[in-house]
Design a protein around this motif. Sequence first.
Motif, PDB file in Angstrom:
ATOM      1  N   ARG A 286       0.821  -1.209   0.000  1.00 51.97           N
ATOM      2  CA  ARG A 286       0.000   0.000   0.000  1.00 51.97           C
ATOM      3  C   ARG A 286       0.859   1.265   0.000  1.00 51.97           C
ATOM      4  N   GLN A 349      -4.385   5.259  -0.765  1.00 53.60           N
ATOM      5  CA  GLN A 349      -5.364   4.826   0.230  1.00 53.60           C
ATOM      6  C   GLN A 349      -6.437   5.906   0.394  1.00 53.60           C
ATOM      7  N   GLU A 424      -7.830   2.086   7.818  1.00 52.84           N
ATOM      8  CA  GLU A 424      -8.851   2.150   6.784  1.00 52.84           C
ATOM      9  C   GLU A 424     -10.214   1.819   7.390  1.00 52.84           C
ATOM     10  N   ASP A 432      -6.957  -6.615  -0.683  1.00 54.78           N
ATOM     11  CA  ASP A 432      -6.507  -5.440  -1.433  1.00 54.78           C
ATOM     12  C   ASP A 432      -5.710  -5.950  -2.622  1.00 54.78           C
ATOM     13  N   THR A 448      -7.004  -2.662 -11.044  1.00 56.48           N
ATOM     14  CA  THR A 448      -7.847  -1.953 -10.079  1.00 56.48           C
ATOM     15  C   THR A 448      -9.180  -1.628 -10.768  1.00 56.48           C
TER      16      THR A 448
END
Length: 663
Positions: A286, A349, A424, A432, A448
């Motif tokens: 991330r 994020q 989150e 993810d 994505t």
Amino acid sequence: MMPDPLPPFRLPAADPVAAPFTGWTRAHWEATADRWLAEVRRFESPLGGIPRLPGRVTGDGVAREGMEAVGRSFLLAAPRIAGSGDGGGDGDGDGVEDLVAWYSRALLAGTAPDGPESWPLGVTCRAPGTGVTNSIVEAANIAFGLYVSRDRLWAGLTRKEQVQIADWLHHHARLEVWHNNWQLFPAMAEAFLRSVDEDVTGLNGTRNVARVESWHLEQGWYTDGPEHAIDYYNAWAIHPYLWAWYRMTDRTGTADGSRHLERLHDFTGSFARMVAPDGSMVHVGRSLSYRTAALAALWCAELSGVNPLSPGATRRLASGVVSGFVRHGVGVDGPLSLGWYGPWEPTAQSYSGFGSPYLAGIGFLGLAIDRDDPVWTAPERPQPTDGPPETTVLLAVGWILRSQRDGVVTLANHGSDHCEIPVEPARADADDPHYAKFGYSSHTAPGTGAAWDENVDGHLALLDEDGRASRRAAIRGMRTVGEVSGSVHLPQLDGRVWPGCAVTTVSIVHGDQELRAHLVESTRAWTVREGGAAVADDAVLRTVVDAAGATPRATVVGRDGLAATIVGLHGWNRAEAVAYRDANAFGPHSAVPALYAASAPGHTVLAALHTLRFDDGETPDLPVAVEVTGTRLVARWTDGTVHDVDLATFVPWDGQLARPSAD
């Protein structure tokens, strides 16, 4: 009103003698740092504390985003200030003195109690949230920057100004935070206060650091919290802040400090294997918008004398990464964006705003090193992935890294899922795309948007009656032995684990090939799909599909010849290529090769060969043959290597399957 743009960015001429690999010298680094900093200052506020850069604003508001822009760009300004000597690399000290003045003014505006540009005071990270927590992060970044530039910036403040900033840091040093790398943030604020003889009575930095140290796995790699979550936070947060904490608290000579330096040495050696010869880093984990921040640990090792790389190899690797991003336009025609090579918000994020990507600046820590040091003067030398192909195994991490002859670095992932992300909001499916895939690489990114919804690339999915794909979710067990690594997961979707189902996946890495075998356990039959790597480009990709036969295969090829291929070796009956638009950080067009099969109730064994390489989609003879007996798979490679794996026993786990719900 939008400020006037900066003049076109011009780098110094390349130096093929000092830098035969990248052409970059320290002057290139300074020019890039100055450009990135100039973009922040171009959008300054009246007092400097809340610059309003273009880009996303989170629910915390503009004041928080402006605070991040200051705090994080200070990570870039601090080594530029510290390493300028008597007047900077170009002989003109005015630029650096301007940085000292600008950041002094911005820090004082933001930390002023009830000022017109005061930053939000952070609150403890416990539910229910009652305010902004990210101020704690910026307190750590500011503490780090103040430590690096202390002799020039901090020393130039009046005592009253020092007290004001110290009070702001102290507020954040006493807060409780999330149980991941955030544990280091209040510890950093406390450590700086300690280093300048401010009162730190009652603070808990030592406890927080001990928690983080307890998450060490091996070879310098830590989980990002007690869950098994491994990513670049090792490079841009955990190691740099531990390094600074031990220094600021004068504990580098203690047993704990020496142990961390050993871990820093080991981490730097394995991290170097994640950087391809063209500067591309394996695209995994991330907060990838931090980009060059991943170089911070490398510079910490160099500053501490524990770097396993030579000075020339260090600069070659670091310059390769930074020049690669600049070559793709990062920070060239505007401020740093949320994205990778270009703006791409799915890489960020939900808590990331316009100031967030400036954490990239901590990767310029090497500018704090004297310009006459060998790391800046020695000729560039090959970095590890410039050499022959090599496999790097991180047993406790569950990763196998491969550097290939063609410059691609691939990662087989059986250890990191990050299904619990405390910073989150809760999600029905906590996986993810940047953690859940079985494979990642230096030259591809996971899909994505629509591609993540369908979840084809890098994944083995069971498809329900509506064609929706199961998700990998939390890893239930893992094991790595040499070049064989495996894991077990229970398929789930919409937050519900599918009853009676489990998938064991084993990767056998051999040269630039990966044989990926699966044992699907279920009480019913399913349609099963497996995808290879997602290749992206700025034009529609070429696809080659041999859909039928005993070894169905599919290949997708980019214009530069990068090809992802998947070949069904056992159990697969159909192949196809799945294309997407605007679903990948590496380009607007992307495609994934995929295989399909039908599982039976009980146990079904499937095996496929994966390759990702610059071969323009060539289809050479298969380098491996497999034999399957029950749950046992034997792979015989044409070079004589044999792998014998029982998929039912290779990965230890409790064997418990979810039961059907009462309704």
